[in-house]
Write an enzyme that holds these catalytic residues in place. Structure first.
Site, PDB file in Angstrom:
ATOM      1  N   GLY A  49       3.270   4.495  -4.354  1.00  0.00           N
ATOM      2  CA  GLY A  49       2.045   5.057  -3.809  1.00  0.00           C
ATOM      3  C   GLY A  49       1.967   4.805  -2.317  1.00  0.00           C
ATOM      4  CG  HIS A  91      -2.504  -0.646  -4.453  1.00  0.00           C
ATOM      5  ND1 HIS A  91      -1.955  -1.908  -4.521  1.00  0.00           N
ATOM      6  CD2 HIS A  91      -2.131  -0.142  -3.252  1.00  0.00           C
ATOM      7  CE1 HIS A  91      -1.281  -2.156  -3.397  1.00  0.00           C
ATOM      8  NE2 HIS A  91      -1.368  -1.085  -2.619  1.00  0.00           N
ATOM      9  CD  GLU A  92      -1.364   3.671  -2.874  1.00  0.00           C
ATOM     10  OE1 GLU A  92      -1.606   3.704  -1.654  1.00  0.00           O
ATOM     11  OE2 GLU A  92      -0.480   2.929  -3.363  1.00  0.00           O
ATOM     12  CG  HIS A 121      -4.046   1.154   1.047  1.00  0.00           C
ATOM     13  ND1 HIS A 121      -3.763   0.124   1.917  1.00  0.00           N
ATOM     14  CD2 HIS A 121      -3.095   1.099   0.088  1.00  0.00           C
ATOM     15  CE1 HIS A 121      -2.685  -0.526   1.489  1.00  0.00           C
ATOM     16  NE2 HIS A 121      -2.259   0.039   0.379  1.00  0.00           N
ATOM     17  CD  GLN A 168      -0.055   1.985   2.365  1.00  0.00           C
ATOM     18  OE1 GLN A 168      -0.214   2.841   1.508  1.00  0.00           O
ATOM     19  NE2 GLN A 168       0.756   0.954   2.186  1.00  0.00           N
ATOM     20  CB  CYS A 224       1.035  -3.371  -0.738  1.00  0.00           C
ATOM     21  SG  CYS A 224       0.304  -2.229   0.436  1.00  0.00           S
ATOM     22  CG  LEU A 225       5.498   0.970   0.293  1.00  0.00           C
ATOM     23  CD1 LEU A 225       5.612   2.469   0.511  1.00  0.00           C
ATOM     24  CD2 LEU A 225       6.872   0.354   0.071  1.00  0.00           C
TER      25      LEU A 225
END
Ligand code: ZN
Length: 172
Positions: free
Chosen positions: A46, A138-139, A142, A51, A96-97
């Site tokens: 994701g 999660h996304e 963000h 991000q 997470c990236l």
């Protein structure tokens, strides 16, 4: 297509709140395609626009991101997404990236109903559970400037954030 730079903690951009997408069509389609490509290149499932420093309510998800065979991929693009219903509770490990080399268990709703628009602005609804539901939550966090590490207990959160910030300084 182009790979975008993924911003990592403690970059303050990750604390920004994303604004609604108002323009649909080819430019948005291109941004979403670039985000998917960036996510695949980093082996993530994701990615939220914030991000990659785009302050818009735009998210891409693909649970099959790791598939060797590109035809097995299952890309989703969620524009202006909102969780309108949620139920149950589940705990799973997240990464997470934007949070390098750290994973932790996070409690999320087990089932969600998501309302969103597609890249053409058409309203859509998705029912999701399990990993898909956790990933979407999660996304969407963000988009509010919230990272999964913000869900950790205060003391652990402090320790982890201090360690991550130090790591970044050393590698910068
Ligand atoms: Zn993330």
């Amino acid at each position: 297509m182009a790979l975008l730079q993924i911003h990592t903690f403690p970059d303050p951009i990750l604390k920004q709140v994303a604004k609604p997408v108002e323009v649909f069509g080819s430019a948005l389609r291109k941004t979403a395609a670039n985000m998917l490509e960036t996510m695949y290149a980093s082996a993530g499932i994701g990615l939220a626009a914030i991000q990659v420093a785009i302050l818009k309510r735009l998210v891409v998800v693909d649970l099959k991101s790791g598939s060797e065979d590109e035809s097995e991929r299952d890309p989703h693009v969620f524009v202006n997404p909102n969780i309108v219903e949620q139920s149950g509770e589940t705990i799973s490990e997240e990464g997470c990236l934007s949070v390098v080399e750290f994973r932790a268990e996070v409690k999320r709703a087990e089932r969600i109903t998501l309302e969103y628009q597609d890249v053409d602005g058409l309203p859509q609804t998705l029912e999701a559970d399990g990993l898909m539901a956790a990933c979407i939550q999660h996304e969407l966090d963000h988009l509010q400037g919230i990272l999964f590490i913000d869900h950790l207990p205060p003391l652990k959160q402090k320790m982890v954030k201090r360690r991550l910030a130090k790591q970044t300084r050393l590698s910068a």
